[in-house]
Enzyme design. Structure first.
Site, PDB file in Angstrom:
ATOM      1  N   LYS A  22       0.964  -1.304  -0.047  1.00 19.51           N
ATOM      2  CA  LYS A  22      -0.027  -0.070  -0.009  1.00 19.51           C
ATOM      3  C   LYS A  22       0.770   1.240  -0.021  1.00 19.51           C
ATOM      4  O   LYS A  22       0.515   2.062  -0.899  1.00 19.51           O
ATOM      5  CB  LYS A  22      -0.895  -0.162   1.330  1.00 19.51           C
ATOM      6  CG  LYS A  22      -1.421   1.310   1.619  1.00 19.51           C
ATOM      7  CD  LYS A  22      -2.434   1.348   2.883  1.00 19.51           C
ATOM      8  CE  LYS A  22      -1.774   1.682   4.042  1.00 19.51           C
ATOM      9  NZ  LYS A  22      -1.486   2.954   4.465  1.00 19.51           N
ATOM     10  N   ASN A  23       1.734   1.426   0.863  1.00 23.72           N
ATOM     11  CA  ASN A  23       2.500   2.430   1.093  1.00 23.72           C
ATOM     12  C   ASN A  23       3.524   2.672   0.112  1.00 23.72           C
ATOM     13  O   ASN A  23       4.230   3.873  -0.422  1.00 23.72           O
ATOM     14  CB  ASN A  23       3.264   2.647   2.467  1.00 23.72           C
ATOM     15  CG  ASN A  23       2.246   2.769   3.546  1.00 23.72           C
ATOM     16  OD1 ASN A  23       1.068   3.147   3.204  1.00 23.72           O
ATOM     17  ND2 ASN A  23       2.599   2.625   4.855  1.00 23.72           N
ATOM     18  N   CYS A 115      -5.359  12.820  12.048  1.00 27.69           N
ATOM     19  CA  CYS A 115      -6.021  11.654  12.088  1.00 27.69           C
ATOM     20  C   CYS A 115      -5.750  11.004  13.531  1.00 27.69           C
ATOM     21  O   CYS A 115      -5.129  11.529  14.332  1.00 27.69           O
ATOM     22  CB  CYS A 115      -5.575  10.825  11.043  1.00 27.69           C
ATOM     23  SG  CYS A 115      -4.173  10.018  11.392  1.00 27.69           S
ATOM     24  N   ARG A 120      -0.155  14.700  12.477  1.00 31.34           N
ATOM     25  CA  ARG A 120       0.271  14.470  11.268  1.00 31.34           C
ATOM     26  C   ARG A 120       0.453  15.805  10.489  1.00 31.34           C
ATOM     27  O   ARG A 120      -0.049  16.292   9.411  1.00 31.34           O
ATOM     28  CB  ARG A 120      -0.246  13.670  10.430  1.00 31.34           C
ATOM     29  CG  ARG A 120      -0.747  12.287  11.309  1.00 31.34           C
ATOM     30  CD  ARG A 120      -0.910  11.122  10.467  1.00 31.34           C
ATOM     31  NE  ARG A 120      -0.175  10.407   9.302  1.00 31.34           N
ATOM     32  CZ  ARG A 120      -0.409   9.447   8.839  1.00 31.34           C
ATOM     33  NH1 ARG A 120      -1.442   9.051   8.879  1.00 31.34           N
ATOM     34  NH2 ARG A 120       0.566   9.058   7.953  1.00 31.34           N
ATOM     35  N   ILE A 122       2.529  18.726   7.865  1.00 36.23           N
ATOM     36  CA  ILE A 122       3.003  18.761   6.471  1.00 36.23           C
ATOM     37  C   ILE A 122       4.022  19.714   6.395  1.00 36.23           C
ATOM     38  O   ILE A 122       4.678  20.085   5.050  1.00 36.23           O
ATOM     39  CB  ILE A 122       2.024  18.566   5.354  1.00 36.23           C
ATOM     40  CG1 ILE A 122       1.162  19.797   5.353  1.00 36.23           C
ATOM     41  CG2 ILE A 122       1.225  17.510   5.479  1.00 36.23           C
ATOM     42  CD1 ILE A 122       0.815  20.044   4.132  1.00 36.23           C
ATOM     43  N   ASP A 306       4.147   0.865  11.999  1.00 36.59           N
ATOM     44  CA  ASP A 306       2.913   0.223  11.590  1.00 36.59           C
ATOM     45  C   ASP A 306       3.005  -1.070  11.945  1.00 36.59           C
ATOM     46  O   ASP A 306       1.914  -1.836  11.613  1.00 36.59           O
ATOM     47  CB  ASP A 306       3.183   0.158   9.881  1.00 36.59           C
ATOM     48  CG  ASP A 306       2.940   1.616   9.499  1.00 36.59           C
ATOM     49  OD1 ASP A 306       2.327   2.622  10.229  1.00 36.59           O
ATOM     50  OD2 ASP A 306       3.319   1.889   8.289  1.00 36.59           O
ATOM     51  N   ILE A 328       7.032   7.552  16.672  1.00 33.91           N
ATOM     52  CA  ILE A 328       6.668   8.064  15.651  1.00 33.91           C
ATOM     53  C   ILE A 328       5.655   9.382  15.743  1.00 33.91           C
ATOM     54  O   ILE A 328       5.534  10.199  15.421  1.00 33.91           O
ATOM     55  CB  ILE A 328       6.518   7.410  14.358  1.00 33.91           C
ATOM     56  CG1 ILE A 328       8.033   6.166  14.399  1.00 33.91           C
ATOM     57  CG2 ILE A 328       6.456   7.944  13.129  1.00 33.91           C
ATOM     58  CD1 ILE A 328       9.300   6.841  14.005  1.00 33.91           C
ATOM     59  N   ARG A 398      -8.569  -0.637   3.921  1.00 29.61           N
ATOM     60  CA  ARG A 398      -7.801   0.620   3.603  1.00 29.61           C
ATOM     61  C   ARG A 398      -6.518   0.242   3.267  1.00 29.61           C
ATOM     62  O   ARG A 398      -5.817   0.455   2.174  1.00 29.61           O
ATOM     63  CB  ARG A 398      -7.701   1.734   4.405  1.00 29.61           C
ATOM     64  CG  ARG A 398      -9.244   2.483   4.640  1.00 29.61           C
ATOM     65  CD  ARG A 398      -8.562   3.974   5.458  1.00 29.61           C
ATOM     66  NE  ARG A 398      -8.297   4.574   4.748  1.00 29.61           N
ATOM     67  CZ  ARG A 398      -8.201   5.903   4.869  1.00 29.61           C
ATOM     68  NH1 ARG A 398      -8.823   6.356   5.927  1.00 29.61           N
ATOM     69  NH2 ARG A 398      -7.454   6.733   4.218  1.00 29.61           N
TER      70      ARG A 398
HETATM   71  N1  EPU Z   1       6.202  14.732  10.324  1.00 32.73           N
HETATM   72  C1  EPU Z   1       6.429  16.279  10.460  1.00 32.73           C
HETATM   73  N2  EPU Z   1       6.159  17.210   9.632  1.00 32.73           N
HETATM   74  C2  EPU Z   1       5.887  16.481   8.225  1.00 32.73           C
HETATM   75  C3  EPU Z   1       5.745  15.536   8.147  1.00 32.73           C
HETATM   76  C4  EPU Z   1       5.921  14.387   9.110  1.00 32.73           C
HETATM   77  O1  EPU Z   1       6.639  16.572  11.781  1.00 32.73           O
HETATM   78  O2  EPU Z   1       5.798  17.531   7.200  1.00 32.73           O
HETATM   79  C5  EPU Z   1       6.052  13.768  11.376  1.00 32.73           C
HETATM   80  C6  EPU Z   1       4.806  13.073  11.617  1.00 32.73           C
HETATM   81  O3  EPU Z   1       3.964  13.759  12.559  1.00 32.73           O
HETATM   82  C7  EPU Z   1       5.359  11.952  12.278  1.00 32.73           C
HETATM   83  C8  EPU Z   1       6.678  11.776  11.787  1.00 32.73           C
HETATM   84  O4  EPU Z   1       7.178  12.994  11.282  1.00 32.73           O
HETATM   85  O5  EPU Z   1       5.586  12.018  13.629  1.00 32.73           O
HETATM   86  C9  EPU Z   1       6.833  10.348  10.617  1.00 32.73           C
HETATM   87  O6  EPU Z   1       5.555  10.792   9.598  1.00 32.73           O
HETATM   88  P1  EPU Z   1       6.015  10.418   8.189  1.00 32.73           P
HETATM   89  O7  EPU Z   1       5.678  11.789   7.445  1.00 32.73           O
HETATM   90  O8  EPU Z   1       7.117   9.749   7.856  1.00 32.73           O
HETATM   91  O9  EPU Z   1       4.717   9.842   7.811  1.00 32.73           O
HETATM   92  P2  EPU Z   1       3.775   9.666   6.582  1.00 32.73           P
HETATM   93  O10 EPU Z   1       4.757   9.727   5.376  1.00 32.73           O
HETATM   94  O11 EPU Z   1       2.776  10.514   6.597  1.00 32.73           O
HETATM   95  C10 EPU Z   1       3.803   6.905   6.121  1.00 32.73           C
HETATM   96  C11 EPU Z   1       2.920   6.026   6.018  1.00 32.73           C
HETATM   97  C12 EPU Z   1       2.399   5.585   7.284  1.00 32.73           C
HETATM   98  C13 EPU Z   1       3.529   5.206   8.226  1.00 32.73           C
HETATM   99  C14 EPU Z   1       4.594   6.475   8.323  1.00 32.73           C
HETATM  100  C15 EPU Z   1       5.627   6.219   9.025  1.00 32.73           C
HETATM  101  C16 EPU Z   1       2.008   6.155   3.894  1.00 32.73           C
HETATM  102  C17 EPU Z   1       0.747   6.301   2.682  1.00 32.73           C
HETATM  103  N3  EPU Z   1       1.915   6.236   5.037  1.00 32.73           N
HETATM  104  O12 EPU Z   1       3.216   8.283   6.440  1.00 32.73           O
HETATM  105  O13 EPU Z   1       1.593   4.406   7.261  1.00 32.73           O
HETATM  106  O14 EPU Z   1       2.982   5.106   9.515  1.00 32.73           O
HETATM  107  O15 EPU Z   1       4.894   6.773   6.862  1.00 32.73           O
HETATM  108  O16 EPU Z   1       6.432   4.919   8.671  1.00 32.73           O
HETATM  109  O17 EPU Z   1       3.012   6.028   3.414  1.00 32.73           O
HETATM  110  C18 EPU Z   1       0.125   2.921   7.714  1.00 32.73           C
HETATM  111  O18 EPU Z   1       0.061   2.246   6.666  1.00 32.73           O
HETATM  112  O19 EPU Z   1      -0.818   2.291   8.689  1.00 32.73           O
HETATM  113  C19 EPU Z   1       0.508   4.257   7.969  1.00 32.73           C
HETATM  114  C20 EPU Z   1      -0.060   5.190   8.875  1.00 32.73           C
END
Ligand code: EPU
Length: 420
Positions: A22-23, A115, A120, A122, A306, A328, A398
């Site tokens: 998925k990811n 969520c 989360r 950006i 995860d 995380i 999902r």
């Molecule tokens: N973070 C920030 N600022 C940002 C982006 C992230 O502070 O601009 C923080 C987040 O709040 C978190 C950490 O950085 O504390 C890591 O978040 P990351 O951005 O790596 O998560 P993501 O890319 O949004 C993906 C997966 C998640 C998985 C995380 C961590 C996808 C679609 N989602 O999310 O998957 O938990 O990486 O490995 O790829 C799941 O599959 O159940 C899932 C939640």
């Protein structure tokens, strides 16, 4: 809303085939927007998140066809103005921002909300795009990005808890069409980033270092269509492995990549799992008694967040106390109170869950709160005695392809109860 009805206590036995990741597939789908040519993506899992992402691509003007796990996308005509509600629904949709900006020089997408597992933000995505020369504004719930041209730069993607996975994906995709060389420092090293890089390289991008903390991208004027098979889902494989151990079964998990699961398999062995590497995957069974495990989630190649919930379900069955620390996401312990309905003894102290294992677990109605929490409840229900009803399994749909059918093939007594 559908639910699963599980009658626990049956050891899982047999073989299961792991689906596409998925990811990995979500950012790869976004990457198809970087070219007007046809892209073919294979081993695409049948998940509701893939359905949402297909809708998003269509709403931007792309032709999207999904047939027997093969997705064909042709984004000949493309708009940079996404549908507000559609994009807001799914966190993963944020990774359309980089490709739209790179190809069209401007884009407007809705801000993805927080969520249940955390806020989360950006900010790192936006910082990275600014670093490449984009102007970024947020207004009325939208993010607007604009850049007459993107220019390669040194971009630092490290955040409070380490690198960001989708942030790295976004900047990697934008940088492929930027002028000059972009160096992404503190890049996420997850296998899904490597898979995205392989797809982009097949499209004509020049990328070196994906899978390491430093990725170097030399921009090219245009990308072309490509044909790519997505890697298998390491979290689905880890989930089935945890379920095999928890039920004291024996399962051959075809397609599981042990090189993607080093931290997970290490902890499963410590907890009581026996793991054998085979040519087509891994074989998982269980020792007689389970031991407690201490786990701290970390960016790859550390223990994945995860898989934290699924390991907590297993820790409930061990004789002794496990400490599970979530580094995380700030509120990813929603499953703890539901596991307690089944008899578990868990207390939360800040970022750690203290699991006093070995209490008898028996079935109860429980509520799934997010994707991986749902998987943990299914594992606990399979291991517990009696009947467990896991409500709101739309979360599971999902990210897990036909989970109940795969479990039924392994002998589990699990039924989907459909509701209008
Ligand atoms: N973070 C920030 N600022 C940002 C982006 C992230 O502070 O601009 C923080 C987040 O709040 C978190 C950490 O950085 O504390 C890591 O978040 P990351 O951005 O790596 O998560 P993501 O890319 O949004 C993906 C997966 C998640 C998985 C995380 C961590 C996808 C679609 N989602 O999310 O998957 O938990 O990486 O490995 O790829 C799941 O599959 O159940 C899932 C939640």
């Amino acid at each position: 809303m559908d639910s699963f009805l599980i009658e626990g206590g049956v050891p899982l036995r047999g073989e299961v085939i792991i689906s596409g990741s998925k990811n990995a597939v979500l950012p790869i789908m976004a990457a198809t927007l970087l070219t007007a040519e046809r892209c073919v993506i294979r081993r695409v899992p049948a998940l509701t998140d893939v359905g949402y992402m297909s809708k998003i691509l269509r709403s931007l003007g792309a032709e999207v066809i999904l047939e027997d796990g093969t997705l064909t996308v042709r984004a000949a005509q493309l708009s940079g103005f996404g549908d507000y509600d559609l994009i807001r629904k799914m966190r993963g949709s944020i990774c359309i921002l980089g490709p739209l900006l790179a190809r069209l020089h401007e884009a407007r997408v809705s801000l993805p909300g927080g969520c249940v597992i955390g806020t989360r933000p950006i900010d790192l995505h936006l910082k990275g795009l600014r670093g490449l020369g984009a102007e970024v504004d947020t207004e009325g719930g939208y993010i607007r990005v604009h850049a007459a041209k993107l220019t390669g730069q040194m971009v630092f993607m490290g955040g409070r808890t380490g690198p960001t996975v989708l942030g790295t994906a976004n900047i990697l995709m934008a940088a492929t069409l930027a002028e000059g060389v972009t160096v992404i420092e503190s890049a996420a090293c997850e296998p899904e980033i490597i898979d995205l890089a392989h797809f982009l390289i097949a499209m004509g991008a020049k990328i070196v270092g994906a899978g390491s903390p430093t990725i170097t991208v030399t921009g090219v004027p245009a990308l072309h269509g490509a044909d790519h098979e997505v890697i298998t889902d390491r979290i689905e494989a880890g989930t089935f492995a945890a379920a095999a151990v928890a039920t004291r079964g024996e399962v051959m998990i075809h397609g599981a990549r042990h090189d993607h699961l080093v931290a997970v398999l290490d902890k499963l062995r410590e907890a009581g799992g026996e793991i054998v590497y085979c040519a087509s995957g891994i074989k998982v069974s269980a020792r007689a008694d389970f031991k407690p495990v201490d786990i701290t989630t970390m960016p790859y190649s550390g223990f994945p967040t995860d898989m934290q919930a699924q390991m907590m379900a297993l820790a409930c069955l061990a004789n002794g106390t496990s400490i599970i620390t979530e580094r995380i996401f700030e509120s990813r312990f929603m499953h703890a109170s539901e596991l307690m309905r089944l008899g578990a003894d868990i207390s939360i102290e800040g970022a750690s869950a203290i699991v006093k294992g070995g209490r008898p677990m028996s079935g109860a109605p429980v509520m799934a709160s997010d994707l991986r929490a749902s998987a943990a409840l299914v594992i606990a229900g399979l291991a517990a005695s009696g009947k467990t009803q896991v409500n709101r399994v739309y979360h599971l749909d999902r990210g897990y392809e036909r989970m109940e059918l795969k479990l039924q093939k392994l002998g589990a007594r699990i039924q989907r109860v459909e509701e209008e």
